[in-house]
Structure formats: C-alpha cells, structure tokens
Design a protein around this motif. Structure first.
Motif, mmCIF file in Angstrom:
data_model
loop_
_atom_site.group_PDB
_atom_site.id
_atom_site.type_symbol
_atom_site.label_atom_id
_atom_site.label_comp_id
_atom_site.label_asym_id
_atom_site.label_seq_id
_atom_site.Cartn_x
_atom_site.Cartn_y
_atom_site.Cartn_z
ATOM 1 N N PHE A 133 73.530 42.313 -32.125
ATOM 2 C CA PHE A 133 74.474 43.299 -32.642
ATOM 3 C C PHE A 133 74.274 44.603 -31.880
ATOM 4 O O PHE A 133 73.174 45.146 -31.869
ATOM 5 C CB PHE A 133 74.219 43.565 -34.133
ATOM 6 C CG PHE A 133 74.283 42.344 -34.998
ATOM 7 C CD1 PHE A 133 75.485 41.924 -35.551
ATOM 8 C CD2 PHE A 133 73.139 41.611 -35.268
ATOM 9 C CE1 PHE A 133 75.541 40.805 -36.355
ATOM 10 C CE2 PHE A 133 73.185 40.487 -36.077
ATOM 11 C CZ PHE A 133 74.388 40.085 -36.616
ATOM 12 N N ASP A 134 75.312 45.104 -31.259
ATOM 13 C CA ASP A 134 75.279 46.370 -30.530
ATOM 14 C C ASP A 134 76.417 47.203 -31.106
ATOM 15 O O ASP A 134 77.578 46.789 -31.050
ATOM 16 C CB ASP A 134 75.488 46.106 -29.035
ATOM 17 C CG ASP A 134 75.482 47.376 -28.193
ATOM 18 O OD1 ASP A 134 75.657 48.484 -28.743
ATOM 19 O OD2 ASP A 134 75.328 47.244 -26.969
ATOM 20 N N ASN A 135 76.109 48.366 -31.686
ATOM 21 C CA ASN A 135 77.171 49.137 -32.352
ATOM 22 C C ASN A 135 78.223 49.658 -31.382
ATOM 23 O O ASN A 135 79.255 50.160 -31.795
ATOM 24 C CB ASN A 135 76.600 50.270 -33.210
ATOM 25 C CG ASN A 135 76.073 51.435 -32.406
ATOM 26 O OD1 ASN A 135 76.032 51.407 -31.175
ATOM 27 N ND2 ASN A 135 75.658 52.468 -33.100
ATOM 28 N N ALA A 136 78.005 49.527 -30.087
ATOM 29 C CA ALA A 136 78.998 49.945 -29.097
ATOM 30 C C ALA A 136 79.970 48.809 -28.754
ATOM 31 O O ALA A 136 80.896 49.008 -27.974
ATOM 32 C CB ALA A 136 78.301 50.421 -27.827
ATOM 33 N N GLU A 137 79.761 47.627 -29.338
ATOM 34 C CA GLU A 137 80.588 46.458 -29.038
ATOM 35 C C GLU A 137 81.415 46.056 -30.256
ATOM 36 O O GLU A 137 81.020 46.288 -31.393
ATOM 37 C CB GLU A 137 79.709 45.278 -28.608
ATOM 38 C CG GLU A 137 78.890 45.545 -27.362
ATOM 39 C CD GLU A 137 79.742 45.752 -26.128
ATOM 40 O OE1 GLU A 137 80.728 45.019 -25.938
ATOM 41 O OE2 GLU A 137 79.414 46.672 -25.345
ATOM 42 N N GLU A 138 82.549 45.430 -30.007
ATOM 43 C CA GLU A 138 83.439 44.985 -31.089
ATOM 44 C C GLU A 138 82.841 43.854 -31.907
ATOM 45 O O GLU A 138 83.028 43.791 -33.118
ATOM 46 C CB GLU A 138 84.787 44.524 -30.517
ATOM 47 C CG GLU A 138 85.636 45.650 -29.977
ATOM 48 C CD GLU A 138 86.080 46.622 -31.064
ATOM 49 O OE1 GLU A 138 86.452 46.183 -32.173
ATOM 50 O OE2 GLU A 138 86.031 47.832 -30.807
ATOM 51 N N SER A 139 82.156 42.902 -31.252
ATOM 52 C CA SER A 139 81.650 41.734 -31.964
ATOM 53 C C SER A 139 80.187 41.489 -31.608
ATOM 54 O O SER A 139 79.653 42.025 -30.643
ATOM 55 C CB SER A 139 82.498 40.503 -31.625
ATOM 56 O OG SER A 139 82.477 40.256 -30.240
ATOM 57 N N SER A 140 79.560 40.646 -32.426
ATOM 58 C CA SER A 140 78.192 40.229 -32.132
ATOM 59 C C SER A 140 78.247 39.070 -31.141
ATOM 60 O O SER A 140 79.315 38.497 -30.903
ATOM 61 C CB SER A 140 77.491 39.782 -33.419
ATOM 62 O OG SER A 140 78.080 38.588 -33.903
ATOM 63 N N ALA A 141 77.117 38.725 -30.571
ATOM 64 C CA ALA A 141 77.032 37.589 -29.661
ATOM 65 C C ALA A 141 75.890 36.692 -30.122
ATOM 66 O O ALA A 141 74.767 37.172 -30.316
ATOM 67 C CB ALA A 141 76.793 38.050 -28.229
ATOM 68 N N THR A 142 76.186 35.418 -30.323
ATOM 69 C CA THR A 142 75.166 34.456 -30.715
ATOM 70 C C THR A 142 74.711 33.696 -29.473
ATOM 71 O O THR A 142 75.534 33.189 -28.715
ATOM 72 C CB THR A 142 75.697 33.476 -31.773
ATOM 73 O OG1 THR A 142 76.116 34.226 -32.923
ATOM 74 C CG2 THR A 142 74.630 32.477 -32.190
ATOM 75 N N VAL A 143 73.403 33.642 -29.294
ATOM 76 C CA VAL A 143 72.783 33.015 -28.136
ATOM 77 C C VAL A 143 71.799 31.966 -28.641
ATOM 78 O O VAL A 143 71.104 32.183 -29.639
ATOM 79 C CB VAL A 143 72.038 34.086 -27.295
ATOM 80 C CG1 VAL A 143 71.247 33.470 -26.171
ATOM 81 C CG2 VAL A 143 73.012 35.135 -26.777
ATOM 82 N N ILE A 144 71.744 30.836 -27.943
ATOM 83 C CA ILE A 144 70.803 29.760 -28.265
ATOM 84 C C ILE A 144 69.781 29.678 -27.134
ATOM 85 O O ILE A 144 70.143 29.643 -25.959
ATOM 86 C CB ILE A 144 71.526 28.391 -28.359
ATOM 87 C CG1 ILE A 144 72.713 28.446 -29.298
ATOM 88 C CG2 ILE A 144 70.536 27.283 -28.707
ATOM 89 C CD1 ILE A 144 72.408 28.600 -30.743
ATOM 90 N N GLN A 145 68.499 29.634 -27.502
ATOM 91 C CA GLN A 145 67.436 29.425 -26.518
ATOM 92 C C GLN A 145 66.660 28.181 -26.920
ATOM 93 O O GLN A 145 65.992 28.166 -27.955
ATOM 94 C CB GLN A 145 66.486 30.618 -26.450
ATOM 95 C CG GLN A 145 65.279 30.412 -25.549
ATOM 96 C CD GLN A 145 65.653 30.211 -24.089
ATOM 97 O OE1 GLN A 145 66.195 31.113 -23.458
ATOM 98 N NE2 GLN A 145 65.386 29.036 -23.536
ATOM 99 N N LEU A 146 66.769 27.105 -26.139
ATOM 100 C CA LEU A 146 65.974 25.908 -26.384
ATOM 101 C C LEU A 146 64.533 26.209 -26.015
ATOM 102 O O LEU A 146 64.269 27.017 -25.119
ATOM 103 C CB LEU A 146 66.495 24.733 -25.557
ATOM 104 C CG LEU A 146 67.937 24.304 -25.799
ATOM 105 C CD1 LEU A 146 68.313 23.153 -24.875
ATOM 106 C CD2 LEU A 146 68.178 23.934 -27.251
#
Length: 174
Positions: A133-146
């Motif tokens: 979550f970055d308050n300068a961005e419109e949406s969050s980004a979900t990342v997967i790390q195996l």
C-alpha cells in the motif's frame, strides 16, 4: 500469476530510497513502478519496492526461525523517524486491512505479509503473499514470493522472483 521481472535482492532499509545507480541493471528488466498494459495488474511503485523486498527478507528470516509457518505481519513506514512492524497472529486479509486503517498517524506506505500454500503448475508451493500500500498510488499491489522452507542445515530461501498477482483497494487512500 503474471511474471514479474527479477528485482535486486538487497533493498535499502529506507523504503523511500531509490534503487542505487551502482547496481548492475539487466536491460531486459522492467523497472519497478513501470506502467504495464491496460487490464494487467500494475506493480508496486518504485517508491515502495524497497519496503516490499525488506518484507520478503524479513519473512524469510521468520520462516527460518519458526520452521513451519510465519505469523502474519505488517511493516509500516510513516517517515524516516517513524517505522514499525506488527505481528498479528491469526489475522486474515480483512483484519490486516482494518489494522492498517487504524494506524495513527497513517503510514505513507505499508506492506502486509501472509504465509500461504499455493498451487503452481499443479504442484503445492510455500509462498508469501504480500500486499503493498502506497498512499501516492490509486490501488494496492499484491505480490507472491515462492520460497523453500528452512531445513535442518538450511535457511528458508526465495524461489524465483516475486510475481505480481493483482491490484486491490488502497486502504491508505480510503
């Protein structure tokens, strides 16, 4: 899952720091924060990417210490003087989002981390699911790390590069 280009594995501990100019750069890699074609999930911003990598490093450390499962946790960055980490045993995605929304002062950036078991190409894999979550961005980004779990004589290790999964509501902008 959408393939995300491999990123440097040694982020700065300051999430506001830009990647250093002295790092080797593969000309085939897409820089963090680069807009992808419409309809594709957008990656975490360049500004929050170091915090995402710090969260992955911390999750790997916890996985090495804990052995079987990492307790969900949250990294928050308010400013250079105010940073924090909170472990939230048993928290689910909605509880984590509620916790982020209740933080005062509200962070500039936050990353939540969950341990998961995901099926990839028909095979189960241990994975960390991170939401940035970055308050300068419109949406969050979900990342997967195996990752591969720790063994008797081995630490938990990342398997491949983080994978961009989806975008969601940015709770910091609500």
């Amino acid at each position: 899952m959408t393939d995300q280009p491999e990123q440097p594995t040694s982020p700065s501990t300051d999430p506001a720091a830009a990647p250093g100019a002295d790092q080797e750069t593969d000309p085939n890699l897409v820089a963090a924060g680069t807009e992808l074609p419409e309809g594709q999930p957008q990656p975490p911003s360049e500004r929050i990417s170091p915090l995402v990598f710090l969260a992955i490093e911390q999750a790997l450390e916890f996985a090495t210490e804990a052995g079987d499962s990492v307790v969900p946790f949250l990294l928050g960055y308010i400013d250079e003087e105010q940073k924090g980490m909170w472990k939230l045993p048993g928290a689910d995605e909605n509880q984590m989002r509620a916790q982020i929304a209740q933080l005062e002062p509200r962070p500039e950036m936050a990353v939540s981390v969950f341990d998961a078991r995901l099926e990839v190409e028909g095979q189960p894999h241990d994975a960390f699911v991170l939401e940035a979550f970055d308050n300068a961005e419109e949406s969050s980004a979900t990342v997967i790390q195996l990752y591969s779990p720790a063994g008797e004589d081995a630490e938990a290790e990342a398997v491949g590069a983080p994978q961009l999964f989806a975008n969601g509501e940015n709770i910091l902008r609500a």
